[in-house]
Scaffold this active site. Structure first.
Site, PDB file in Angstrom:
ATOM      1  CE  LYS A  85      -3.399  -0.628  -0.617  1.00  0.00           C
ATOM      2  NZ  LYS A  85      -3.898  -1.021  -1.977  1.00  0.00           N
ATOM      3  N   GLY A  87       1.711   2.665  -3.122  1.00  0.00           N
ATOM      4  CA  GLY A  87       1.671   3.104  -4.504  1.00  0.00           C
ATOM      5  C   GLY A  87       2.159   2.035  -5.454  1.00  0.00           C
ATOM      6  CB  THR A  88       2.358  -1.666  -5.035  1.00  0.00           C
ATOM      7  OG1 THR A  88       2.811  -1.528  -3.691  1.00  0.00           O
ATOM      8  CG2 THR A  88       3.095  -2.794  -5.710  1.00  0.00           C
ATOM      9  CD1 TRP A  90       0.808   5.608 -11.276  1.00  0.00           C
ATOM     10  CD2 TRP A  90       1.594   6.647  -9.463  1.00  0.00           C
ATOM     11  NE1 TRP A  90       1.143   6.891 -11.650  1.00  0.00           N
ATOM     12  CE2 TRP A  90       1.622   7.547 -10.557  1.00  0.00           C
ATOM     13  CE3 TRP A  90       2.019   7.080  -8.214  1.00  0.00           C
ATOM     14  CZ2 TRP A  90       2.091   8.855 -10.432  1.00  0.00           C
ATOM     15  CZ3 TRP A  90       2.485   8.391  -8.082  1.00  0.00           C
ATOM     16  CH2 TRP A  90       2.519   9.258  -9.180  1.00  0.00           C
ATOM     17  CG  HIS A 155       4.942  -6.559  -0.838  1.00  0.00           C
ATOM     18  ND1 HIS A 155       4.950  -5.262  -1.303  1.00  0.00           N
ATOM     19  CD2 HIS A 155       3.688  -7.034  -1.068  1.00  0.00           C
ATOM     20  CE1 HIS A 155       3.749  -4.969  -1.799  1.00  0.00           C
ATOM     21  NE2 HIS A 155       2.972  -6.022  -1.672  1.00  0.00           N
ATOM     22  NE  ARG A 177       0.349   6.595   0.509  1.00  0.00           N
ATOM     23  CZ  ARG A 177      -0.856   6.066   0.313  1.00  0.00           C
ATOM     24  NH1 ARG A 177      -0.998   4.745   0.202  1.00  0.00           N
ATOM     25  NH2 ARG A 177      -1.920   6.848   0.238  1.00  0.00           N
ATOM     26  CB  SER A 185      -3.456   2.953   2.112  1.00  0.00           C
ATOM     27  OG  SER A 185      -3.776   2.341   0.885  1.00  0.00           O
ATOM     28  N   GLY A 310      -5.115   7.468  -3.453  1.00  0.00           N
ATOM     29  CA  GLY A 310      -4.127   7.681  -2.398  1.00  0.00           C
ATOM     30  C   GLY A 310      -3.719   9.131  -2.265  1.00  0.00           C
TER      31      GLY A 310
END
Length: 342
Positions: A85, A87-88, A90, A155, A177, A185, A310
């Site tokens: 969470k 911005g993965t 995108w 991840h 982030r 998020s 986001g």
């Protein structure tokens, strides 16, 4: 790369979030789990296990061990890495569009309309390495290849990366982030994925877990720091990005990313507006409104759960002043003397 082939493989492994269970674990992993600290997880009723300072669902831990032992990185590999969470979705879309822009052009309406991102979710085109290794120790990864490059994501914390990645010349793109926005998020995301017959994780309980580091692939701060330090030591191998900076100046960071990936935009491309076309294609408004992302599913999970706008600073609408202060104290302490700030 064959998106259909990739989707089939990804669907088989992706069922891990909802369907893979204790019966799919090897005897070795089951024995290991009996010795590890565990706490209630976020996505299902299954626990998270602490292994070498980081927390994982059982099936993800099995994938990690298989990756560490058997995955062989190539010098030409490109790896997209994030905490969950951050911005993965995108970043995956942008990376895929940048690297593949010579195959899928933007020079006419037909070619733009036929771009793979119009028909495939970014998580299909840039799949998680873990999902291939959940139940297969040596999966077929040929579907990851396009031209001479493999593009995939993970991840996995830096400390847990297989030696083949650490010792290779492959390039890593890491996006982080603000932890406060990341937490909010992930809380929304986990509640969307939890089975209907289980209660949502309360906001207060989730806050405590996140601050303690008990979150998938967490602690958040340790995950970030590992890649931050690697980016300082090997800037030619690690491109360290901040979600907030990318939202503020997307074109500048798109050009930076293309340069890092070894496929910089030419003057002609910039004059023709190709960077702007990619940003438009990969924008939240465009991707979230595509039919595949509104109605598409994989292993029963709708792609729509990956799309929540986001907004930078959205945490102020969810966290109390005391919670914000606590988050900031942890961040300051964790990042002390590292040079990293949000």
């Amino acid at each position: 790369m064959d998106p259909t082939h990739l989707q089939t493989l990804y669907a088989l492994s992706r069922k891990g979030l909802k369907q893979l269970g204790q019966s799919d674990l090897t005897e070795e992993v089951e024995k290991l789990l009996s010795f590890l600290p565990k706490k209630n997880g976020w996505l299902t009723s299954a626990p998270l296990y602490q292994f070498q300072n980081f927390w994982y669902p059982a099936i993800q831990l099995q994938a990690l061990l298989n990756i560490q032992r058997n995955f062989q990185a190539l010098d030409t590999d490109l790896v997209v890495i994030t905490n969950p969470k951050c911005g993965t979705t995108w970043l995956k879309a942008l990376s895929f569009a940048i690297v593949n822009r010579f195959r899928f052009h933007f020079d006419n309406p037909t070619s733009k309309q036929n771009h793979p991102l119009h028909k495939n979710n970014p998580h299909i085109l840039v799949p998680y390495l873990e999902y291939f290794y959940m139940i297969d120790q040596n999966p077929d990864l040929t579907c990851l290849s396009f031209s001479t490059t493999r593009l995939f994501s993970t991840h996995i914390p830096h400390a847990m990366l297989p030696d083949s990645i650490k010792d290779s010349k492959c390039k890593l793109i890491y996006l982080c982030r603000d932890p406060k926005d990341t937490f909010v998020s992930f809380w929304h995301f986990s509640n969307k994925l939890r089975p209907k017959n289980t209660e949502d994780t309360s906001f207060e309980d989730a806050f405590e877990k996140f601050c303690e580091g008990v979150v998938d692939f967490g602690p958040f701060w340790d995950n970030v720091l590992g890649y931050w330090k690697m980016s300082l030591e090997s800037p030619e191998r690690v491109c360290f990005l901040k979600y907030e900076d990318m939202k503020k100046e997307p074109k500048i960071h798109l050009l930076k990313l293309a340069e890092f990936l070894g496929v910089p935009f030419s003057v002609e491309e910039e004059n023709d507006g190709v960077p702007e076309e990619i940003l438009k294609l990969c924008s939240f408004d465009n991707l979230s409104n595509l039919e595949v992302n509104k109605t598409g599913k994989i292993a029963g999970i709708g792609f729509s759960v990956y799309f929540r706008r986001g907004e930078v600073g959205d945490h102020v609408n969810h966290l109390t002043p005391e919670m914000i202060e606590h988050f900031d104290e942890i961040t300051e302490q964790k990042f002390l003397d590292s040079g990293l700030k949000f």
